[in-house]
Design a protein around this motif. Structure first.
Motif, mmCIF file in Angstrom:
data_model
loop_
_atom_site.group_PDB
_atom_site.id
_atom_site.type_symbol
_atom_site.label_atom_id
_atom_site.label_comp_id
_atom_site.label_asym_id
_atom_site.label_seq_id
_atom_site.Cartn_x
_atom_site.Cartn_y
_atom_site.Cartn_z
ATOM 1 N N VAL A 192 0.934 -1.245 -0.043
ATOM 2 C CA VAL A 192 0.129 -0.116 0.003
ATOM 3 C C VAL A 192 0.774 1.457 -0.133
ATOM 4 C CG1 VAL A 192 -1.673 1.401 1.407
ATOM 5 C CG2 VAL A 192 -1.993 -1.177 1.117
ATOM 6 N N ALA A 193 1.952 1.287 1.097
ATOM 7 C CA ALA A 193 2.599 2.422 1.031
ATOM 8 C C ALA A 193 3.541 2.813 -0.458
ATOM 9 C CB ALA A 193 3.827 2.274 2.100
ATOM 10 N N SER A 194 3.981 1.624 -1.040
ATOM 11 C CA SER A 194 4.802 1.892 -2.085
ATOM 12 C C SER A 194 3.964 2.082 -3.237
ATOM 13 C CB SER A 194 5.663 0.587 -2.430
ATOM 14 O OG SER A 194 4.748 -0.519 -2.653
ATOM 15 N N GLY A 195 2.742 1.733 -3.149
ATOM 16 C CA GLY A 195 1.763 1.892 -4.364
ATOM 17 C C GLY A 195 1.501 3.506 -4.560
ATOM 18 N N PHE A 196 1.784 4.327 -3.437
ATOM 19 C CA PHE A 196 1.547 5.641 -3.455
ATOM 20 C C PHE A 196 2.591 6.231 -4.419
ATOM 21 C CE2 PHE A 196 -1.092 5.051 0.174
ATOM 22 C CZ PHE A 196 -2.327 6.085 -0.284
ATOM 23 N N VAL A 197 3.950 5.831 -4.294
ATOM 24 C CA VAL A 197 5.140 6.022 -5.202
ATOM 25 C C VAL A 197 5.217 5.483 -6.544
ATOM 26 C CG1 VAL A 197 7.486 6.280 -5.199
ATOM 27 C CG2 VAL A 197 6.376 6.346 -3.116
ATOM 28 N N SER A 198 4.978 4.180 -6.506
ATOM 29 C CA SER A 198 5.039 3.459 -8.275
ATOM 30 C C SER A 198 4.255 2.101 -7.597
ATOM 31 C CB SER A 198 6.441 3.201 -8.173
ATOM 32 O OG SER A 198 6.292 2.421 -9.487
ATOM 33 N N SER A 199 3.000 2.135 -8.396
ATOM 34 C CA SER A 199 2.314 1.104 -8.304
ATOM 35 C C SER A 199 2.946 -0.236 -9.211
ATOM 36 C CB SER A 199 0.811 0.969 -8.900
ATOM 37 O OG SER A 199 0.989 1.460 -10.171
ATOM 38 N N ALA A 200 3.610 0.343 -10.043
ATOM 39 C CA ALA A 200 4.362 -0.621 -10.964
ATOM 40 C C ALA A 200 5.339 -1.450 -9.966
ATOM 41 C CB ALA A 200 4.835 -0.023 -12.108
ATOM 42 N N GLY A 201 6.221 -0.684 -9.199
ATOM 43 C CA GLY A 201 7.186 -1.412 -8.265
ATOM 44 C C GLY A 201 6.702 -2.098 -7.510
ATOM 45 N N ALA A 202 5.524 -1.888 -6.923
ATOM 46 C CA ALA A 202 4.866 -2.659 -5.738
ATOM 47 C C ALA A 202 4.483 -3.900 -6.471
ATOM 48 C CB ALA A 202 3.570 -2.050 -5.264
ATOM 49 N N THR A 203 4.063 -3.920 -7.853
ATOM 50 C CA THR A 203 3.494 -4.941 -8.571
ATOM 51 C C THR A 203 4.696 -5.750 -8.992
ATOM 52 O OG1 THR A 203 1.538 -3.637 -9.532
ATOM 53 C CG2 THR A 203 2.398 -5.659 -10.555
ATOM 54 N N THR A 204 5.590 -5.318 -9.594
ATOM 55 C CA THR A 204 6.960 -6.200 -9.755
ATOM 56 C C THR A 204 7.293 -6.866 -8.634
ATOM 57 O OG1 THR A 204 8.203 -4.155 -9.603
ATOM 58 C CG2 THR A 204 7.488 -4.890 -11.621
ATOM 59 N N SER A 205 7.538 -6.360 -7.325
ATOM 60 C CA SER A 205 8.057 -6.463 -6.104
ATOM 61 C C SER A 205 7.134 -7.949 -5.803
ATOM 62 C CB SER A 205 8.198 -5.777 -5.140
ATOM 63 O OG SER A 205 8.831 -4.567 -5.477
#
Length: 430
Positions: free
Chosen positions: A351-364
């Motif tokens: 949730v926290a990383s989605g505010f910065v980059s949803s693609a980053g959270a998705t790839t993680s």
């Protein structure tokens, strides 16, 4: 004669005669464009050069003098190419003066050698790509001459990321942090960075070419690279033209659709061919967000209105490294949070990383799923949470607008997207 023809057709590719014939055919294929362009060397010359490369390569395999002949043949092709260039220069004949023709002759020689050495697929690939480069001469020149300094620099930086750094990274790495072993796939992680950067370059080209034809292009294709950039552009658009608020709302909806489509592509595409099953659980909820966004956008604006979005550059090395750092940190701390606090810890990180980059959270989430740290349900939930937080942050950015109608519509339709995705998720569980 017919019996010999049938024997050639039925013969496998490892037969020497078949490989010689294929080398000659590929040489003819390469020389076809040169003949059509009325160059000094054409179909017959190129075919003979490929046959020469094939014959000398076969002699390398069968005799001890073959290596010397293969090198000598290559030198002869180079000398012939230089002579053609000099002849064209002295005669002021532009058709004869062609460095491309000289290099193409050497390529034809190499193709013949590859085929004779049983590198069939490689030889065919080189021949086809070389012919394509020859045919697309005008288009490639126009493309290169039309590049700005910023575009050229960005292209070079992308090439470094994709073709220099990626091959140097190890396939697997298992560092220890705070007593916890974290399995990582550096090449897969970097490939995702390259993929997102490549989407950004494609988005830049499309927006630069068609952005003036409609705000739909700027909204959707801009959202593929950075949906936040779309919101910022629409805020400025509404400030300058308050009457275009409905188009700006639709553009943000399409940016959300593009963001969801990108996350879905990452979730499904990077699990294809892996050891784990494809994350098909993410298809329905993300698909619902995409369909609802498109439906609402189509109903809220007249797409005859144009509203181009100007992008500063197609690609930034700094942005790419920042993106890679975001989901690498998410990956590491997500693994630690899951170890220390269970799955809920990783959800909070998503949730926290989605505010910065949803693609980053998705790839993680995908990387953790590929490594076996997350199950399909947990990975899907993390992807959905990152998508939700990305939609929310765009609504929050839009709320800073002084246009009450614009910000209220963005908030209402963003809530509709979230509701549609939630209902779709519930239907899956039922």
């Amino acid at each position: 004669m017919s019996g010999l023809t049938l024997q050639l057709i039925d013969a496998p590719l490892d037969e020497t005669v078949v490989r010689i014939a294929l080398a000659g055919a590929l040489g003819m294929f390469l020389g076809l464009e040169r003949e059509w362009s009325q160059k000094s060397a054409g179909i017959r010359t190129f075919s003979l050069i490929s046959l020469l490369g094939a014959v000398f390569t076969l002699l390398v395999v069968e005799t001890e003098i073959g290596e010397a002949l293969l090198v000598l043949g290559g030198l002869l092709v180079i000398v012939q190419g230089v002579m053609l260039g000099i002849q064209g220069l002295l005669g002021d004949d532009e058709a004869g003066l062609s460095l491309t023709t000289s290099v193409s002759m050497l390529v034809a020689y190499g193709v013949g050698a590859l085929v004779a050495a049983e590198f069939i697929l490689e030889g065919v690939t080189v021949a086809v790509l070389s012919s394509l480069l020859l045919v697309l001469k005008r288009e490639l020149h126009e493309f290169a001459w039309g590049l700005s300094h910023e575009e050229m620099r960005s292209t070079t930086e992308f090439a470094i990321l994709a073709f220099v750094i990626y091959p140097l990274l190890p396939a697997e790495w298992t560092p220890e942090f705070a007593g916890v072993t974290i399995p990582l796939e550096p090449q897969v992680i970097w490939l995702m960075v390259v993929a997102v950067a490549g989407i950004g370059i494609a988005n830049y080209a499309i927006v630069s070419s068609y952005g003036g034809r409609g705000i739909a292009v700027t909204g959707f294709f801009g959202g593929l690279a950075s949906s936040t950039a779309v919101v910022g552009t629409m805020l400025d658009h509404v400030r300058q033209r308050p009457e275009a608020a409905s188009y700006a709302v639709a553009a943000i909806l399409l940016a959300n659709a593009a963001m969801a489509a990108r996350n879905l592509a990452i979730a499904v595409g990077f699990t294809v061919g892996g050891r784990r099953e494809i994350l098909i659980e993410a298809i329905v909820p993300l698909g619902a967000v995409i369909l609802i966004a498109f439906a609402v956008a189509a109903a809220t604006a007249d797409w005859r209105e144009s509203g181009p979005m100007e992008l500063e550059s197609p690609f930034s090395m700094t942005n790419a490294l920042a993106f890679g750092a975001v989901f690498l940190v998410v990956l590491v701390f997500g693994s630690l949070a899951e170890t220390w606090f269970g799955t809920l810890g990783f959800y909070a990180t998503a949730v926290a990383s989605g505010f910065v980059s949803s693609a980053g959270a998705t790839t993680s989430a995908v990387v953790l799923y590929r490594g076996g740290q997350l199950g399909p349900a947990e990975a899907t939930i993390a992807i959905l949470l990152a998508t939700v937080s990305s939609i929310v942050v765009k609504a929050l950015l839009a709320s800073t607008s002084t246009n009450h109608g614009f910000r209220n519509q963005v908030a209402a339709y963003s809530g509709l997207l979230l509701l549609g995705g939630a209902l779709a998720s519930i239907l899956i569980l039922i």
